[in-house]
Each structure stands twice: as C-alpha cells, then as structure tokens.
Design a protein around this motif. Structure first.
Motif, PDB file in Angstrom:
ATOM      1  N   HIS A 115     -73.754 -43.518-113.987  1.00  0.00           N
ATOM      2  CA  HIS A 115     -73.302 -44.113-112.737  1.00  0.00           C
ATOM      3  C   HIS A 115     -74.212 -43.721-111.586  1.00  0.00           C
ATOM      4  CE1 HIS A 115     -71.580 -40.056-112.831  1.00  0.00           C
ATOM      5  NE2 HIS A 115     -71.695 -40.094-111.511  1.00  0.00           N
ATOM      6  N   GLU A 116     -73.986 -44.353-110.445  1.00  0.00           N
ATOM      7  CA  GLU A 116     -74.684 -44.002-109.216  1.00  0.00           C
ATOM      8  C   GLU A 116     -73.647 -43.792-108.120  1.00  0.00           C
ATOM      9  OE1 GLU A 116     -77.936 -45.858-106.047  1.00  0.00           O
ATOM     10  OE2 GLU A 116     -77.811 -46.673-108.085  1.00  0.00           O
ATOM     11  N   THR A 129     -70.870 -46.739-108.575  1.00  0.00           N
ATOM     12  CA  THR A 129     -71.053 -47.995-109.287  1.00  0.00           C
ATOM     13  C   THR A 129     -71.605 -47.666-110.667  1.00  0.00           C
ATOM     14  OG1 THR A 129     -73.285 -48.285-108.390  1.00  0.00           O
ATOM     15  CG2 THR A 129     -71.471 -49.374-107.213  1.00  0.00           C
ATOM     16  N   ALA A 130     -71.380 -48.563-111.609  1.00  0.00           N
ATOM     17  CA  ALA A 130     -71.875 -48.348-112.972  1.00  0.00           C
ATOM     18  C   ALA A 130     -72.123 -49.691-113.642  1.00  0.00           C
ATOM     19  CB  ALA A 130     -70.866 -47.537-113.788  1.00  0.00           C
ATOM     20  N   TYR A 131     -73.170 -49.725-114.456  1.00  0.00           N
ATOM     21  CA  TYR A 131     -73.429 -50.874-115.318  1.00  0.00           C
ATOM     22  C   TYR A 131     -73.272 -50.359-116.734  1.00  0.00           C
ATOM     23  CZ  TYR A 131     -75.903 -54.769-117.541  1.00  0.00           C
ATOM     24  OH  TYR A 131     -76.247 -55.842-118.327  1.00  0.00           O
ATOM     25  N   PHE A 137     -69.375 -52.263-112.390  1.00  0.00           N
ATOM     26  CA  PHE A 137     -68.166 -51.632-111.877  1.00  0.00           C
ATOM     27  C   PHE A 137     -68.373 -51.046-110.486  1.00  0.00           C
ATOM     28  CE2 PHE A 137     -68.148 -51.241-116.480  1.00  0.00           C
ATOM     29  CZ  PHE A 137     -66.858 -51.606-116.831  1.00  0.00           C
ATOM     30  N   PHE A 138     -67.289 -51.032-109.729  1.00  0.00           N
ATOM     31  CA  PHE A 138     -67.175 -50.236-108.506  1.00  0.00           C
ATOM     32  C   PHE A 138     -65.875 -49.451-108.629  1.00  0.00           C
ATOM     33  CE2 PHE A 138     -65.233 -49.465-104.400  1.00  0.00           C
ATOM     34  CZ  PHE A 138     -66.270 -48.929-103.655  1.00  0.00           C
ATOM     35  N   LEU A 148     -59.207 -47.140-106.797  1.00  0.00           N
ATOM     36  CA  LEU A 148     -59.583 -48.544-106.740  1.00  0.00           C
ATOM     37  C   LEU A 148     -60.663 -48.757-107.789  1.00  0.00           C
ATOM     38  CD1 LEU A 148     -59.658 -51.389-105.402  1.00  0.00           C
ATOM     39  CD2 LEU A 148     -61.403 -50.467-103.844  1.00  0.00           C
ATOM     40  N   ALA A 149     -60.393 -49.633-108.751  1.00  0.00           N
ATOM     41  CA  ALA A 149     -61.362 -49.914-109.814  1.00  0.00           C
ATOM     42  C   ALA A 149     -61.586 -51.415-109.888  1.00  0.00           C
ATOM     43  CB  ALA A 149     -60.861 -49.388-111.158  1.00  0.00           C
ATOM     44  N   MET A 150     -62.851 -51.819-109.881  1.00  0.00           N
ATOM     45  CA  MET A 150     -63.213 -53.228-109.916  1.00  0.00           C
ATOM     46  C   MET A 150     -64.267 -53.452-110.996  1.00  0.00           C
ATOM     47  SD  MET A 150     -63.248 -54.075-105.808  1.00  0.00           S
ATOM     48  CE  MET A 150     -64.993 -54.277-105.868  1.00  0.00           C
TER      49      MET A 150
END
Length: 200
Positions: A115-116, A129-131, A137-138, A148-150
């Motif tokens: 993640h970053e 954020t993560a790919y 994802f955020f 909060l997860a998106m």
C-alpha cells in the motif's frame, strides 16, 4: 471483493425522475446525488467514468455505530467486479481484500497488503491506497475506530486490469470528510436509482 446482491427496491429516492429508462441508457443525470455523498457529475469526474445506477442504505447498530453501504455500476463496465463499492463501518473491518480473515481490521490489512500511505486534509486518522489482485482501494481509519473502505477496478482496451489508485484517492479525499455525517443521518432503507420498477 464484496459482491453486489440482487437489487431490491427500498424507499424511493427523493426527486427521482420518471424517465429512468433514459437514465439507464445514458447514465445517471449529473445532478442526482449518489448515495447521499456527492453528485453523479462530481463522481463521474473523479473516476473518469459514467454511472449507470447505484444502490445504497444507511442503518445503525446502536448509538454511535452507523453504517453506510453504497454500490455503483458504470456504463463502461457493468460487471459487478468493475463497479464501485463504498462502506463506512462502525466496527473498523472490511471484507474487500479477500484475505484469510473474511472481515479484516485496518492494521491487519495494512500489514498484509502492499500500500501507499495517504493524507486527507482536515480529516483526523490515517489511510492508504492499494492496488491488489486487480482492484484499486482507498481505506481510511478514523480516531473513533470507524473504517471507510472503497474498492473499484479499471480495465484497458484489451480487458486487462489497470491501476486506478489515483482516481480512488481523488474520490476518497472528497468522501472521507463527509462520510461520518452522512452515515449518521436518517436511516435509509435499501434504495436503487433508477428504480427497476420504472422500466416495467
């Protein structure tokens, strides 16, 4: 990844137009508020997509335990996995990452997923954020423990998954400041826009 269940109509969204068949064909009108969070036009701009329809609900497990769920499908990719999922959860857990623990808390996800770390101006807490596994994802954890997860995904012209974390960050920075207040608002039964009944 949370799968979109069968769309069941709840309370009609205030101000829904009767011309929903046109909305299905051309996308949700830009001035319609998506999941009580932001207008479709603003969300379209942040994600560089066009919303076809969305479903959401708001409820609570008790005082200071609100939950908001929002699921969006787009005109470019109608598959559930290519949609946008948003959850604001009181228990600080998410099932979006497909980890061994079906519902994972913030620290566990952060330890397991590359993640970053990111910031959101004016909002306390921390996030990233993560790919991961083809999805972008955020995630933001508030001091209250709410999460909060998106999650969403993007594909190129050949159908290959591509990194969309920059778009998720733009959206997250708009939603993270308002999600707690929106989730704490009046209870909202599951609502779909456009309503499937309008096409009958």
């Amino acid at each position: 990844m949370v799968l979109l269940p069968a769309l069941v109509v709840g309370v009609s969204l205030a101000g829904c137009a009767t011309g929903s068949e046109k909305a299905r064909d051309e996308g949700v009108p830009g001035d319609v508020k998506v999941c009580d969070l932001m207008t479709a036009g603003d969300m379209n701009s942040a994600l560089d997509r066009r919303i076809k329809y969305f479903a959401f609900s708001k409820y609570s497990y008790g005082e200071n335990k609100p939950v908001l769920t929002c699921m969006v499908l787009f005109t470019d990719h109608e598959e559930v996995g290519d949609g946008l999922d948003i959850e604001y959860e009181y228990n600080g857990q998410t099932g979006y990452f497909g980890l061994p623990d079906i519902m994972a808390d913030y620290d566990y996800v952060k330890a397991e997923v590359p993640h970053e770390m990111v910031s959101v101006e004016g909002v306390e807490g921390e996030g990233f954020t993560a790919y991961w596994k083809g999805n972008s994802f955020f995630v933001w954890q508030y001091p209250s423990g709410h999460l909060l997860a998106m999650s969403s995904s993007w594909r190129d012209a050949q159908g290959n998954s591509v990194d969309g974390t920059d778009k998720m960050l733009a959206l997250g920075r708009s939603i993270a400041p308002i999600a707690p207040d929106v989730a704490s608002g009046p209870r909202q039964k599951r609502t779909v826009y456009p309503s499937p009944l309008d096409s009958q």
